[in-house]
Each structure stands twice: as structure tokens, then as C-alpha cells.
Design a protein around this motif. Structure first.
Motif, PDB file in Angstrom:
ATOM      1  N   ALA A  52     -78.346 -92.940-162.262  1.00 36.79           N
ATOM      2  CA  ALA A  52     -78.999 -93.535-163.438  1.00 36.79           C
ATOM      3  C   ALA A  52     -80.104 -94.489-163.003  1.00 36.79           C
ATOM      4  O   ALA A  52     -81.212 -94.469-163.544  1.00 36.79           O
ATOM      5  N   GLU A  53     -79.819 -95.325-161.998  1.00 36.58           N
ATOM      6  CA  GLU A  53     -80.816 -96.277-161.495  1.00 36.58           C
ATOM      7  C   GLU A  53     -82.008 -95.552-160.858  1.00 36.58           C
ATOM      8  O   GLU A  53     -83.154 -95.915-161.079  1.00 36.58           O
ATOM      9  N   ALA A  54     -81.715 -94.530-160.057  1.00 32.71           N
ATOM     10  CA  ALA A  54     -82.787 -93.787-159.379  1.00 32.71           C
ATOM     11  C   ALA A  54     -83.670 -93.090-160.407  1.00 32.71           C
ATOM     12  O   ALA A  54     -84.898 -93.098-160.304  1.00 32.71           O
ATOM     13  N   THR A  88     -90.448 -94.373-146.163  1.00 31.97           N
ATOM     14  CA  THR A  88     -91.152 -93.088-146.152  1.00 31.97           C
ATOM     15  C   THR A  88     -90.255 -91.992-145.574  1.00 31.97           C
ATOM     16  O   THR A  88     -90.637 -90.841-145.481  1.00 31.97           O
ATOM     17  N   ASP A  89     -89.056 -92.394-145.162  1.00 28.79           N
ATOM     18  CA  ASP A  89     -88.110 -91.419-144.598  1.00 28.79           C
ATOM     19  C   ASP A  89     -87.618 -90.459-145.665  1.00 28.79           C
ATOM     20  O   ASP A  89     -87.559 -90.795-146.842  1.00 28.79           O
ATOM     21  N   THR A  90     -87.239 -89.273-145.232  1.00 33.88           N
ATOM     22  CA  THR A  90     -86.638 -88.306-146.148  1.00 33.88           C
ATOM     23  C   THR A  90     -85.219 -88.769-146.450  1.00 33.88           C
ATOM     24  O   THR A  90     -84.433 -89.004-145.530  1.00 33.88           O
ATOM     25  N   ASP A  91     -84.917 -88.894-147.712  1.00 27.21           N
ATOM     26  CA  ASP A  91     -83.603 -89.387-148.112  1.00 27.21           C
ATOM     27  C   ASP A  91     -82.634 -88.225-148.258  1.00 27.21           C
ATOM     28  O   ASP A  91     -82.917 -87.256-148.947  1.00 27.21           O
ATOM     29  N   LYS A  92     -81.493 -88.338-147.612  1.00 22.97           N
ATOM     30  CA  LYS A  92     -80.533 -87.228-147.658  1.00 22.97           C
ATOM     31  C   LYS A  92     -79.298 -87.549-148.489  1.00 22.97           C
ATOM     32  O   LYS A  92     -78.309 -86.823-148.458  1.00 22.97           O
ATOM     33  N   SER A  93     -79.359 -88.617-149.258  1.00 23.30           N
ATOM     34  CA  SER A  93     -78.202 -88.998-150.076  1.00 23.30           C
ATOM     35  C   SER A  93     -78.159 -88.179-151.362  1.00 23.30           C
ATOM     36  O   SER A  93     -79.009 -87.321-151.600  1.00 23.30           O
ATOM     37  N   ILE A  95     -78.960 -89.031-154.228  1.00 28.49           N
ATOM     38  CA  ILE A  95     -80.140 -89.219-155.075  1.00 28.49           C
ATOM     39  C   ILE A  95     -81.424 -88.849-154.343  1.00 28.49           C
ATOM     40  O   ILE A  95     -82.523 -89.141-154.807  1.00 28.49           O
ATOM     41  N   GLY A  96     -81.278 -88.168-153.201  1.00 25.33           N
ATOM     42  CA  GLY A  96     -82.433 -87.815-152.363  1.00 25.33           C
ATOM     43  C   GLY A  96     -83.559 -87.116-153.092  1.00 25.33           C
ATOM     44  O   GLY A  96     -84.735 -87.435-152.898  1.00 25.33           O
ATOM     45  N   ALA A  97     -83.204 -86.166-153.955  1.00 26.31           N
ATOM     46  CA  ALA A  97     -84.229 -85.397-154.676  1.00 26.31           C
ATOM     47  C   ALA A  97     -85.058 -86.297-155.578  1.00 26.31           C
ATOM     48  O   ALA A  97     -86.286 -86.163-155.660  1.00 26.31           O
ATOM     49  N   ARG A 100     -87.318 -88.551-153.375  1.00 32.24           N
ATOM     50  CA  ARG A 100     -88.479 -87.781-152.883  1.00 32.24           C
ATOM     51  C   ARG A 100     -89.519 -87.607-153.983  1.00 32.24           C
ATOM     52  O   ARG A 100     -90.722 -87.662-153.730  1.00 32.24           O
ATOM     53  N   ASP A 101     -89.039 -87.411-155.190  1.00 32.81           N
ATOM     54  CA  ASP A 101     -89.931 -87.281-156.349  1.00 32.81           C
ATOM     55  C   ASP A 101     -90.734 -88.571-156.529  1.00 32.81           C
ATOM     56  O   ASP A 101     -91.952 -88.531-156.740  1.00 32.81           O
ATOM     57  N   ILE A 102     -90.062 -89.707-156.437  1.00 32.52           N
ATOM     58  CA  ILE A 102     -90.737 -91.006-156.569  1.00 32.52           C
ATOM     59  C   ILE A 102     -91.757 -91.172-155.443  1.00 32.52           C
ATOM     60  O   ILE A 102     -92.914 -91.526-155.679  1.00 32.52           O
ATOM     61  N   GLN A 103     -91.319 -90.893-154.205  1.00 27.11           N
ATOM     62  CA  GLN A 103     -92.212 -91.044-153.042  1.00 27.11           C
ATOM     63  C   GLN A 103     -93.470 -90.186-153.191  1.00 27.11           C
ATOM     64  O   GLN A 103     -94.561 -90.605-152.831  1.00 27.11           O
ATOM     65  N   SER A 104     -93.295 -88.981-153.744  1.00 32.80           N
ATOM     66  CA  SER A 104     -94.442 -88.072-153.859  1.00 32.80           C
ATOM     67  C   SER A 104     -95.426 -88.501-154.946  1.00 32.80           C
ATOM     68  O   SER A 104     -96.578 -88.081-154.942  1.00 32.80           O
TER      69      SER A 104
END
Length: 150
Positions: A52-54, A88-93, A95-97, A100-104
Motif C-alpha cells: 500500500a505504501e509503495a 538505483t539498485d534493482t529491488d528484489k523484494s 514490492i520490487g516491481a 522499479r516503476d517509480i525509479q523509471s
């Protein structure tokens, strides 16, 4: 106008275990602290408070893009989400997807800064997220107009 100065989006997610529904609250303020827009959304497909937070963070960034802002501060009270977004690391948790969406989306802005604030300082947004769980408000309120943005 409001677009030249610094604009801050506060975000928060509230999660209700019993109904497995979550609500997010967003508030957009200018440098003077005036509220330019606010939004509350209910989701039934989000299954953890963390998600929810992500998701609220992602919606905050999308709100900045939607409003055509080039400088933005994104403020939330989930330390983990903010830290992951700053990285900037790839998140594998789990909420990773979403992360990554936010980072992009970050390069859509001239300048974007993400800050953590404790719950007390984010309380207005928190209350809004909580209240919207009751009211099921799903609309923008911007300058008295309504937009749909899902």
C-alpha cells in the motif's frame, strides 16, 4: 503560477487487514503550503501494508507527471519505501516491481527528491487515507474540478 516553485507531494497508505482493502492519500502543496490537489483511492488488490505504501509512492510520482511539474519533492512516512526509491539498485523484494516503476519515472522530472518524514508530520495525509477507506472517495479534487486518473 504554482508550477515554477517547489511542489511537494505527501503520500500515505492505510491498510485494513479485515477487508484486505487499502487506501492511499495524496496531497500536493506549493511552497506556501497551499493545497493544490488531493486524492484518495481505495484498492482491493493490495494485500500488504508495505505494498500500500509503495503504491502510494508510485501514485505520488504519477501525480507530479500528470500535473506537468518539473521539480518535485515526494514525501512519505514509510522509511523502507523512500530508501528503496532513492536507491538505483534493482529491488528484489515483494514490492520490487512498484519500486522499479517509480525509479523509471524519475527522469521525467528536472529534479525529484524523495524524503522520509515521521508519521506525525504526515498525519493529515494519513487521516485522509484512513477516512477514504470509509468514504470510498476515488476522485481528484483540484481547484474545485474533478479528474479521473486511474
Amino acid at each position: 503560477g504554482c508550477r515554477r516553485g517547489r511542489v511537494t507531494v505527501h503520500f500515505d497508505g492505510a491498510f485494513d487487514c479485515q477487508s484486505s482493502k487499502s487506501a492511499i492519500g495524496l496531497i500536493l502543496r506549493n511552497e506556501e503550503g497551499e493545497i493544490l490537489a488531493s486524492k484518495a483511492v481505495i484498492h482491493s488488490h493490495i494485500v500488504t501494508p508495505f505494498t500500500a505504501e509503495a503504491y502510494a509512492g508510485l501514485q505520488a510520482v504519477k501525480l507530479g507527471i500528470f500535473m506537468g511539474l518539473n521539480k518535485i519533492e515526494v514525501v512519505g512516512d514509510s522509511k523502507t519505501v523512500i530508501k528503496k526509491c532513492q536507491s538505483t539498485d534493482t529491488d528484489k523484494s515483494v514490492i520490487g516491481a512498484i519500486i522499479r516503476d517509480i525509479q523509471s519515472q524519475k527522469d521525467r522530472f528536472q529534479k525529484i527528491e524523495l524524503y522520509f518524514v515521521p508519521k506525525v508530520e504526515n498525519v493529515y495525509v494519513h487521516v485522509m487515507a484512513k477516512e477514504s477507506q470509509i468514504r470510498f472517495a476515488k476522485r481528484w479534487r483540484t481547484f474545485g474540478q474533478s479528474f479521473r486518473t486511474e
